[in-house]
Design a protein around this motif. Structure first.
Motif, mmCIF file in Angstrom:
data_model
loop_
_atom_site.group_PDB
_atom_site.id
_atom_site.type_symbol
_atom_site.label_atom_id
_atom_site.label_comp_id
_atom_site.label_asym_id
_atom_site.label_seq_id
_atom_site.Cartn_x
_atom_site.Cartn_y
_atom_site.Cartn_z
ATOM 1 N N ARG A 110 -26.301 1.626 -18.517
ATOM 2 C CA ARG A 110 -24.975 1.452 -19.091
ATOM 3 C C ARG A 110 -23.881 2.030 -18.196
ATOM 4 N NH1 ARG A 110 -22.103 -1.786 -21.624
ATOM 5 N NH2 ARG A 110 -23.880 -2.135 -23.004
ATOM 6 N N ASP A 114 -20.753 -0.374 -16.906
ATOM 7 C CA ASP A 114 -19.358 -0.074 -17.227
ATOM 8 C C ASP A 114 -18.541 0.180 -15.964
ATOM 9 O OD1 ASP A 114 -20.009 -0.369 -19.870
ATOM 10 O OD2 ASP A 114 -20.091 1.776 -20.305
ATOM 11 N N ALA A 118 -15.442 -2.258 -14.848
ATOM 12 C CA ALA A 118 -14.118 -1.638 -14.766
ATOM 13 C C ALA A 118 -13.526 -1.777 -13.363
ATOM 14 C CB ALA A 118 -14.208 -0.161 -15.149
ATOM 15 N N GLY A 123 -14.656 -6.986 -16.714
ATOM 16 C CA GLY A 123 -14.982 -6.590 -18.077
ATOM 17 C C GLY A 123 -14.143 -7.275 -19.137
ATOM 18 N N THR A 129 -21.904 -6.872 -23.995
ATOM 19 C CA THR A 129 -22.710 -6.459 -22.842
ATOM 20 C C THR A 129 -23.885 -5.622 -23.341
ATOM 21 O OG1 THR A 129 -21.434 -4.418 -22.434
ATOM 22 C CG2 THR A 129 -20.686 -6.425 -21.324
ATOM 23 N N SER A 131 -27.358 -3.382 -21.964
ATOM 24 C CA SER A 131 -28.224 -2.793 -20.955
ATOM 25 C C SER A 131 -29.637 -2.733 -21.517
ATOM 26 C CB SER A 131 -27.762 -1.380 -20.593
ATOM 27 O OG SER A 131 -28.767 -0.682 -19.881
#
Length: 209
Positions: A110, A114, A118, A123, A129, A131
């Motif tokens: 994760r 992220d 980003a 995103g 999303t 993981s």
């Protein structure tokens, strides 16, 4: 098609060479032995699975410490050198997002998902999303893709998945999705896995609604 679910590593981000370099060096540094088939076996594994596998290769650390160390080095590489997007990735994501809801089903932890989303600005296009840290089993099990479909609220059979690796193709196919394969030029999938694809494309530029 009512939704499109992307893989991350090898599809949107050319991260497999980075993963291989970082994990290979980590294994050597901590007393393990990298095997000829190690990279292909690692592709698609969840964090817990690949950390356990590196421990089996002789790394003299508990799996949790292996995972933390490798992820820390991956984040540093992305921060220092930027996220290596695959050619056409940003345009393909925007093109597909204009036509249908997008999900992401990734074997990355994760923290890295992220960070990538980003730093690249991708995103904003994804409604869900997942993981494989967050499901019971990593690829080739279908858990991640099934979770992404549930989060989108769309039946798997109404989703198209975009994949590159053997384990990823098997995972999305097992989830009941139609699979578009875009094989990585350096890490191509096995022939039996590629045979599961609904369509095989040479690049993300060919991916259209």
């Amino acid at each position: 098609m009512e939704a499109c679910v992307f893989d991350l590593d090898g599809v949107l981000v050319d991260s497999e060479p980075v993963w291989e370099e970082v994990r290979r060096a980590f294994v050597a540094e901590h007393g393990g032995t990298w095997q000829p088939d190690t990279q292909s076996r690692l592709m698609g594994m969840s964090t817990g699975e690949w950390a356990g596998y590196l421990h089996e290769l002789g790394v003299r650390l508990p799996p949790a410490e292996i995972a933390a160390g490798v992820i820390r080095q991956m984040k540093a590489r992305y921060h220092d050198k930027g996220v290596p997007l695959m050619p056409g990735a940003a345009a393909a994501v925007a093109r597909m997002a204009a036509a249908a809801p997008l999900g992401l089903a990734s074997s990355s932890p994760r923290a890295l998902i992220d960070a990538v989303l980003a730093e690249t600005g991708l995103g904003t296009h994804f409604q869900a999303t997942v993981s494989t840290e967050e499901v019971a089993r990593g690829k080739p099990a279908p858990d991640g893709y099934l979770a992404a479909a549930r989060a989108l609220g769309i039946a798997p059979k109404r989703c198209v998945a975009v994949e590159d690796s053997s384990n990823g193709l098997r995972s999305a196919h097992a989830a009941g999705m139609r699979v578009v394969a875009i094989p990585h030029p350096v890490y191509p999938p096995a022939a039996d896995a590629l045979a599961l694809a609904w369509k095989v494309l040479p690049s993300l530029d060919e991916l259209t609604p």
